[in-house]
Design a protein around this motif. Structure first.
Motif, PDB file in Angstrom:
ATOM      1  N   GLY A  38       0.820  -1.216   0.000  1.00  0.00           N
ATOM      2  CA  GLY A  38       0.000   0.000   0.000  1.00  0.00           C
ATOM      3  C   GLY A  38       0.850   1.260   0.000  1.00  0.00           C
ATOM      4  N   GLY A  39       0.175   2.397   0.024  1.00  0.00           N
ATOM      5  CA  GLY A  39       0.866   3.683  -0.091  1.00  0.00           C
ATOM      6  C   GLY A  39       1.144   4.376   1.233  1.00  0.00           C
ATOM      7  N   ARG A  44      -1.124   9.290   1.196  1.00  0.00           N
ATOM      8  CA  ARG A  44      -2.198  10.185   1.665  1.00  0.00           C
ATOM      9  C   ARG A  44      -1.754  11.649   1.593  1.00  0.00           C
ATOM     10  NH1 ARG A  44      -3.551   5.854   4.943  1.00  0.00           N
ATOM     11  NH2 ARG A  44      -2.108   6.420   6.580  1.00  0.00           N
ATOM     12  N   ASP A  61      -5.695   9.195  -7.636  1.00  0.00           N
ATOM     13  CA  ASP A  61      -5.466   7.750  -7.597  1.00  0.00           C
ATOM     14  C   ASP A  61      -4.154   7.377  -8.294  1.00  0.00           C
ATOM     15  OD1 ASP A  61      -7.738   7.190  -6.174  1.00  0.00           O
ATOM     16  OD2 ASP A  61      -8.934   6.530  -7.885  1.00  0.00           O
ATOM     17  N   GLY A  64      -1.396   8.116  -6.014  1.00  0.00           N
ATOM     18  CA  GLY A  64      -1.339   7.068  -4.990  1.00  0.00           C
ATOM     19  C   GLY A  64      -0.670   5.806  -5.519  1.00  0.00           C
ATOM     20  N   PHE A 113      -4.842   0.171 -11.285  1.00  0.00           N
ATOM     21  CA  PHE A 113      -5.739   1.145 -11.935  1.00  0.00           C
ATOM     22  C   PHE A 113      -6.444   2.012 -10.891  1.00  0.00           C
ATOM     23  CE2 PHE A 113      -5.466  -2.477 -14.807  1.00  0.00           C
ATOM     24  CZ  PHE A 113      -4.965  -1.829 -15.921  1.00  0.00           C
ATOM     25  N   HIS A 116      -9.757   2.135  -6.714  1.00  0.00           N
ATOM     26  CA  HIS A 116      -9.827   1.227  -5.562  1.00  0.00           C
ATOM     27  C   HIS A 116      -8.496   1.263  -4.811  1.00  0.00           C
ATOM     28  CE1 HIS A 116      -7.548  -1.548  -8.074  1.00  0.00           C
ATOM     29  NE2 HIS A 116      -8.479  -1.437  -9.005  1.00  0.00           N
ATOM     30  N   THR A 118      -5.192  -0.955  -2.744  1.00  0.00           N
ATOM     31  CA  THR A 118      -4.367  -2.135  -3.046  1.00  0.00           C
ATOM     32  C   THR A 118      -4.984  -3.427  -2.480  1.00  0.00           C
ATOM     33  OG1 THR A 118      -2.967  -1.441  -1.198  1.00  0.00           O
ATOM     34  CG2 THR A 118      -2.125  -1.047  -3.418  1.00  0.00           C
ATOM     35  N   ASP A 119      -5.952  -3.323  -1.559  1.00  0.00           N
ATOM     36  CA  ASP A 119      -6.683  -4.534  -1.109  1.00  0.00           C
ATOM     37  C   ASP A 119      -7.347  -5.199  -2.316  1.00  0.00           C
ATOM     38  OD1 ASP A 119      -6.155  -4.168   1.546  1.00  0.00           O
ATOM     39  OD2 ASP A 119      -8.110  -3.300   2.037  1.00  0.00           O
ATOM     40  N   THR A 121      -6.610  -4.652  -5.516  1.00  0.00           N
ATOM     41  CA  THR A 121      -5.563  -5.096  -6.450  1.00  0.00           C
ATOM     42  C   THR A 121      -5.084  -6.491  -6.046  1.00  0.00           C
ATOM     43  OG1 THR A 121      -4.819  -2.805  -6.501  1.00  0.00           O
ATOM     44  CG2 THR A 121      -3.333  -4.424  -7.466  1.00  0.00           C
TER      45      THR A 121
END
Ligand code: UTP
Length: 224
Positions: A38-39, A44, A61, A64, A113, A116, A118-119, A121
């Protein structure tokens, strides 16, 4: 065993924590492993700044996603010092991830993409590579009936069906300001792909417990 691990971006603020995760991943036995990172706070922060500058949500997005890919390279840095054969390229999509996994033990990626987290993804990747197990490391010790930070009487589950997970996530999502343990798209992908999923508190040692299916006190097993 083929494993997909979704690792929240909060890990990447702390070098020692990244090392601890890399050590545990080195110790685990698997045929193939994919890590989707995740980022965290940096994503954020960048997204907030872009919003203040007038960026639309899709551009936010994309920003992110770039940060998640940089975090993937940090995780890659820690894992190249281990015994696993690690892909030295962050795949940009699932086909590329699959191709890289043919010649590597471990593939690490970020988002794909807009629209959404990364969960989702990671859930899509788990479906695409036909993973035996989807591990979702989060900041809470499992799935609750409501946001436990807001509702003291929220009930924690150790076992749920994917259908029950979708219902819970949907309910939490409509309450403004409540944070969800996993995003709704991810829950729906888990439901349709029927991949065994474990949502657990993302501490390094918990990965070993989750793989064994021992979620006592640390998480929730989702099985259809
Ligand atoms: P994260 O997965 O870290 O989002 O991706 P998050 O909301 O901080 O997730 P949690 O709360 O740790 O689970 C960072 C951002 O990158 C974009 C989204 O804007 C997301 O909020 N992103 C990420 C995408 O648009 N698509 C992706 O596939 C991944």
């Amino acid at each position: 065993m083929k494993i997909v691990l979704s690792l929240g971006g909060s890990v990447f603020g702390d070098v020692e924590k990244i090392k601890e995760f890399a050590k545990v991943i080195d110790e685990i036995e698997f045929d193939k492993m994919f890590i989707v990172v995740g980022g965290g706070r940096v994503a954020r922060d960048y997204i907030n700044k872009a919003r203040m500058l007038g960026a639309d949500e899709t551009l936010c997005d994309y920003i992110g996603i770039e940060i998640t890919r940089v975090n993937a390279m940090l995780m890659m840095s820690a894992l190249t010092l281990t015994s696993k054969k690690v892909a030295k390229k962050v795949p940009l999509d699932f086909v590329e991830a699959y191709e890289l996994s043919k010649v590597n033990d471990l593939v690490i990626m970020g988002g794909t993409f807009p629209g959404h987290t990364t969960d989702a993804t990671a859930a899509l990747l788990a479906e695409f590579v036909n993973a035996d197990l989807f591990l979702n490391a989060t900041s809470v010790n499992g799935v609750y009936s409501a946001d436990p930070k807001k509702y003291k009487d929220a009930k924690r589950f150790e076992k749920l069906t994917a259908k029950e997970l979708v219902e819970i996530v949907r309910k939490v999502e409509v309450k403004a300001g409540s944070s969800n343990v996993i995003d709704l798209l991810a829950a729906k992908i888990i439901e349709r792909s029927r991949i065994k999923t474990i949502i657990f508190l993302g501490e390094p040692e918990n990965i070993k417990k989750a793989i064994k299916g021992d979620v006592r006190g640390i998480g929730t097993i989702i099985e259809s």
